[in-house]
Design an enzyme around this catalytic site. Sequence first.
Site, PDB file in Angstrom:
ATOM      1  CE1 TYR A   7     -79.798   0.725 -10.732  1.00 11.91           C
ATOM      2  CE2 TYR A   7     -80.131   0.280  -8.398  1.00 11.91           C
ATOM      3  CZ  TYR A   7     -79.381   0.145  -9.546  1.00 11.91           C
ATOM      4  OH  TYR A   7     -78.208  -0.586  -9.506  1.00 11.91           O
ATOM      5  CG  ASP A   8     -87.124   5.679  -6.022  1.00  8.15           C
ATOM      6  OD1 ASP A   8     -87.424   4.499  -6.299  1.00  8.15           O
ATOM      7  OD2 ASP A   8     -87.268   6.158  -4.882  1.00  8.15           O
ATOM      8  CG  ASP A  49     -81.373  -8.035   0.075  1.00  8.21           C
ATOM      9  OD1 ASP A  49     -80.637  -7.167   0.587  1.00  8.21           O
ATOM     10  OD2 ASP A  49     -81.046  -8.677  -0.937  1.00  8.21           O
ATOM     11  CE  LYS A  61     -90.070   3.716  -3.983  1.00  7.22           C
ATOM     12  NZ  LYS A  61     -88.705   3.969  -3.499  1.00  7.22           N
TER      13      LYS A  61
HETATM   14  P1  IMP Z   1     -81.545  -3.097  -0.513  1.00  5.79           P
HETATM   15  O1  IMP Z   1     -81.328  -4.555  -0.569  1.00  5.79           O
HETATM   16  O2  IMP Z   1     -82.906  -2.751  -0.021  1.00  5.79           O
HETATM   17  O3  IMP Z   1     -80.459  -2.341   0.171  1.00  5.79           O
HETATM   18  O4  IMP Z   1     -81.557  -2.582  -2.025  1.00  5.79           O
HETATM   19  C1  IMP Z   1     -80.460  -2.798  -2.901  1.00  5.79           C
HETATM   20  C2  IMP Z   1     -80.358  -1.636  -3.844  1.00  5.79           C
HETATM   21  O5  IMP Z   1     -81.540  -1.563  -4.643  1.00  5.79           O
HETATM   22  C3  IMP Z   1     -80.248  -0.272  -3.166  1.00  5.79           C
HETATM   23  O6  IMP Z   1     -78.901   0.055  -2.934  1.00  5.79           O
HETATM   24  C4  IMP Z   1     -80.865   0.657  -4.191  1.00  5.79           C
HETATM   25  O7  IMP Z   1     -79.902   1.038  -5.157  1.00  5.79           O
HETATM   26  C5  IMP Z   1     -81.884  -0.218  -4.881  1.00  5.79           C
HETATM   27  N1  IMP Z   1     -83.247  -0.003  -4.352  1.00  5.79           N
HETATM   28  C6  IMP Z   1     -83.832  -0.682  -3.340  1.00  5.79           C
HETATM   29  N2  IMP Z   1     -85.074  -0.234  -3.145  1.00  5.79           N
HETATM   30  C7  IMP Z   1     -85.274   0.740  -4.051  1.00  5.79           C
HETATM   31  C8  IMP Z   1     -86.383   1.584  -4.327  1.00  5.79           C
HETATM   32  O8  IMP Z   1     -87.440   1.539  -3.692  1.00  5.79           O
HETATM   33  N3  IMP Z   1     -86.196   2.472  -5.318  1.00  5.79           N
HETATM   34  C9  IMP Z   1     -85.050   2.559  -6.043  1.00  5.79           C
HETATM   35  N4  IMP Z   1     -83.985   1.808  -5.812  1.00  5.79           N
HETATM   36  C10 IMP Z   1     -84.097   0.890  -4.827  1.00  5.79           C
END
Ligand code: IMP
Length: 198
Positions: free
Chosen positions: A152-153, A67, A174
């Site tokens: 947000y990359d 997460d 990355k």
């Molecule tokens: P999650 O908990 O991994 O699903 O991440 C939550 C949110 O963070 C995602 O919906 C993305 O918008 C953002 N996010 C997570 N990992 C990345 C990343 O490596 N790059 C850019 N945005 C990210």
Amino acid sequence: MERFVCASANPDKVAEIASVLAGLVELVPRPAHVPEVVEDADTLVGNARLKAAALCVATGCAAISDDTGLEVDALGGEPGVSTAMFAGIGCSYADNRAKMLDVLRDVVPPHRTARFKTVAMVVWPDGRELAVEGVCEGGIATTELGERGFGYDSIFIPAEGDGRTFSQMSESEKNEISHRGRAFRALLAALADRAGEA
Ligand code: IMP
């Protein structure tokens, strides 16, 4: 080689996780019949636990989850655990980026500092669990730059890079400095330690 069911079905994330874990653990995709859990915990580790524990119960196998949250200093650490829904329930990655650029429109670059945090976790069927964190410090760009990646990359510039956004980097560039790369490498190290102790 230890075998884990992967809680994420997000192809962008799975590709990054698989490339860090390749050859070291066996990653099994989440079975299609297992529904996604509601991620309503108020911490990253809480949400990672919800995802892995649900999959563990559904499959009887050890499950691996992650997460991620983006903490923006000018926003007092928000959106944090609500990063996926920053622009509202059901919003797209593009909506989130547009909102972030908008709310920071009057914030000058030295004050646009931010960090990604990822909790990577394993839950075993007997209830044992292991959780580690990976952090990537950086800042929010003033405009979108680059084509690759997700989330947000295209507006995140890692501090350890050369000024490019994550979207302007290759996957391996990355992974080397990212929150997720760091978290999953830390998880591999913690798994190896446990194996050594057993
Ligand atoms: P999650 O908990 O991994 O699903 O991440 C939550 C949110 O963070 C995602 O919906 C993305 O918008 C953002 N996010 C997570 N990992 C990345 C990343 O490596 N790059 C850019 N945005 C990210």
